[in-house]
Design an enzyme around this catalytic site. Structure first.
Site, PDB file in Angstrom:
ATOM      1  N   THR A  89     -26.769  11.497 -13.444  1.00 58.82           N
ATOM      2  CA  THR A  89     -25.563  12.392 -13.400  1.00 58.82           C
ATOM      3  C   THR A  89     -25.108  12.804 -11.921  1.00 58.82           C
ATOM      4  OG1 THR A  89     -25.916  13.363 -15.846  1.00 58.82           O
ATOM      5  CG2 THR A  89     -24.549  14.372 -14.423  1.00 58.82           C
TER       6      THR A  89
ATOM      7  N   TYR B  85     -19.170  12.201 -25.568  1.00 57.94           N
ATOM      8  CA  TYR B  85     -17.461  11.805 -26.169  1.00 57.94           C
ATOM      9  C   TYR B  85     -17.182  11.691 -26.952  1.00 57.94           C
ATOM     10  CZ  TYR B  85     -12.470  10.501 -26.413  1.00 57.94           C
ATOM     11  OH  TYR B  85     -11.375  10.985 -25.897  1.00 57.94           O
TER      12      TYR B  85
ATOM     13  N   TYR C  52     -32.487  12.097 -22.983  1.00 62.70           N
ATOM     14  CA  TYR C  52     -31.807  13.340 -22.452  1.00 62.70           C
ATOM     15  C   TYR C  52     -30.641  13.670 -22.715  1.00 62.70           C
ATOM     16  CZ  TYR C  52     -29.079  15.197 -17.981  1.00 62.70           C
ATOM     17  OH  TYR C  52     -28.878  15.902 -17.720  1.00 62.70           O
TER      18      TYR C  52
ATOM     19  N   ARG D 243     -22.584  18.582 -21.486  1.00 58.68           N
ATOM     20  CA  ARG D 243     -22.131  17.004 -20.095  1.00 58.68           C
ATOM     21  C   ARG D 243     -21.420  16.409 -21.622  1.00 58.68           C
ATOM     22  NH1 ARG D 243     -21.333  15.950 -14.908  1.00 58.68           N
ATOM     23  NH2 ARG D 243     -23.016  17.983 -13.937  1.00 58.68           N
TER      24      ARG D 243
ATOM     25  N   LYS E 176     -36.237  14.718 -20.976  1.00 57.94           N
ATOM     26  CA  LYS E 176     -36.127  15.756 -20.020  1.00 57.94           C
ATOM     27  C   LYS E 176     -34.166  16.311 -20.644  1.00 57.94           C
ATOM     28  CE  LYS E 176     -32.939  16.099 -16.404  1.00 57.94           C
ATOM     29  NZ  LYS E 176     -31.821  15.365 -15.061  1.00 57.94           N
TER      30      LYS E 176
ATOM     31  N   ILE F  63     -37.124  17.910 -14.000  1.00 53.37           N
ATOM     32  CA  ILE F  63     -36.212  16.637 -12.976  1.00 53.37           C
ATOM     33  C   ILE F  63     -34.899  17.783 -12.533  1.00 53.37           C
ATOM     34  CG2 ILE F  63     -35.215  14.267 -13.096  1.00 53.37           C
ATOM     35  CD1 ILE F  63     -36.289  13.658 -15.499  1.00 53.37           C
TER      36      ILE F  63
END
Length: 295
Positions: free
Chosen positions: A46, A109, A135, A140, A164, A206
Site C-alpha cells: 500500500t 471494497y 495482510y 483500508r 501482516k 512490516i
C-alpha cells in the site's frame, strides 16, 4: 522462514516532479534501508501507491528493486486486490525469482464474508509457487479477516506462511497466537504497536516509518526480539510522535515528506493523494531534529 523475522519495510515508490517513477530515488532509498539495518524489503505494498501504478510500471519497479538490492536482503512482492482471478493470474505469472514471498491483502471494497476471504486465499495458494503472506488491514479493506479464518488458512495451506496484522485488536492477535501452527508468523502491520505485539509472540513488523528511520526502528525491534524491553521501551516511546505525524495526513505523504528532508527522494505522490502540508512538514522536521537524525 527466519528471513522474515525482524524489520521489513514497505517501500515507498519515489516519483519525479512530472509524476514518473524516480528510479534514482528508489536506488537511494534501497541503499539507505540496507545501510540502516533493515531485515527485508516489501516492494509495492500500500505504501508504494500500488493502486496508481500501471502493470508495466509495477514490473519495472519489481525488477529494478531486485537489481539494486542485488541479493543483500530478502524481497517480498505486494500482489493483492479484490478480483480473485486477476490477482491469481498476477501471482501465477510473476517471473522475478529474486523474491522470496508474496504479500497479498485481504480483498477490499467487495466486503466478502469470512468464507469468501478463505476461498480467495485458497485459490491464490493453489496457484502460487511462492510462499504467501496474508495482510489484514480493515481500515483500508472495509472488512476484517478473523483470527479463525487466518488460522484456518494457516493450517490448511503450507505455503501460507504469515500474516501482516493491522486490525489493532489484541484479542484477535492473542487468538492467532493461540491457534496458529507453530511455524506460522504473526507480523505487526502497525508501527506504534510493534513492541507490544512482539511481547505476545509476533516476529517483527512490516513498517512505514522504517523508510525514513531504518536504524532507529530496526535497532528497537532487535531489542524486542531479544526480550530486552527495558532498553527497547525508551526507543519505542521516542518514535511515537514522529510516527503519529507521519500518518496525520495519510500514508505515504508524511513519510515522503521526511524522505525529502533527508534528501533521499522527492515528496511527490499521485492523485488522489496530495503532498504533506507545510505545517506538517515543519512538525516532522522538528521531530527529526529532536531524534538527532541529522547528527
Amino acid at each position: 522462514m527466519n528471513k522474515f523475522h525482524g524489520t521489513g519495510v514497505a517501500l515507498v515508490t519515489p516519483f519525479n516532479t512530472d509524476g514518473t517513477v524516480d528510479y534514482q530515488g528508489l536506488k537511494k532509498l534501497i541503499n539507505h534501508l540496507v545501510d540502516g539495518g533493515i531485515d527485508y524489503l516489501v516492494s509495492l505494498g500500500t505504501t508504494g501507491e500500488t493502486a496508481t501504478l500501471s502493470k508495466d510500471e509495477k514490473k519495472k519497479v519489481w525488477d529494478f528493486t531486485a537489481e539494486i538490492n542485488n541479493g543483500r536482503l530478502p524481497l517480498v512482492a505486494g500482489i493483492g486486490g479484490n478480483d480473485t482471478y486477476v490477482i491469481g493470474d498476477a501471482i501465477k505469472t510473476f517471473e522475478n525469482n529474486n523474491y522470496s514471498a508474496v504479500l497479498s491483502v485481504s480483498p477490499y471494497y467487495s466486503k466478502p464474508t469470512q468464507e469468501g476471504i478463505y476461498q480467495h486465499y485458497k485459490y491464490l495458494s493453489e496457484l502460487s509457487e511462492m510462499p504467501i503472506m496474508l495482510y489484514n488491514v480493515p481500515g483500508r479493506t472495509g472488512s476484517n479477516m478473523s483470527a479463525e479464518t487466518t488460522c484456518r488458512l494457516a493450517h490448511d495451506f503450507k505455503n501460507i506462511i504469515a500474516t501482516k496484522e493491522a486490525c489493532g485488536n489484541f484479542e484477535q492477535f492473542n487468538a492467532i497466537m493461540r491457534d496458529k501452527p507453530s511455524d506460522f508468523l504473526l507480523i505487526s502491520g502497525d508501527d506504534p504497536i510493534a513492541l507490544p505485539m512482539i511481547s505476545i509472540g509476533a516476529v517483527g513488523v512490516i513498517s512505514v516509518i522504517g523508510n525514513a528511520l531504518p536504524k532507529q526502528l530496526s535497532d528497537m525491534i532487535r531489542l524486542c526480539l531479544k526480550g530486552d524491553y527495558a532498553t527497547a521501551l525508551p526507543a519505542h516511546l521516542s518514535l511515537l510522535e514522529i510516527t503519529r505525524l507521519m500518518f496525520a495526513e495519510g500514508n505515504p505523504a508524511g513519510v515522503k515528506s521526511v524522505l525529502k528532508t533527508l534528501n533521499i527522494c522527492d515528496d511527490v505522490v499521485r492523485l488522489p493523494l496530495v503532498k504533506a502540508s507545510a505545517v506538517l512538514t515543519a512538525s516532522l522536521t522538528k521531530q527529526l531534529d529532536q531524534l538527532a537524525v541529522f547528527a
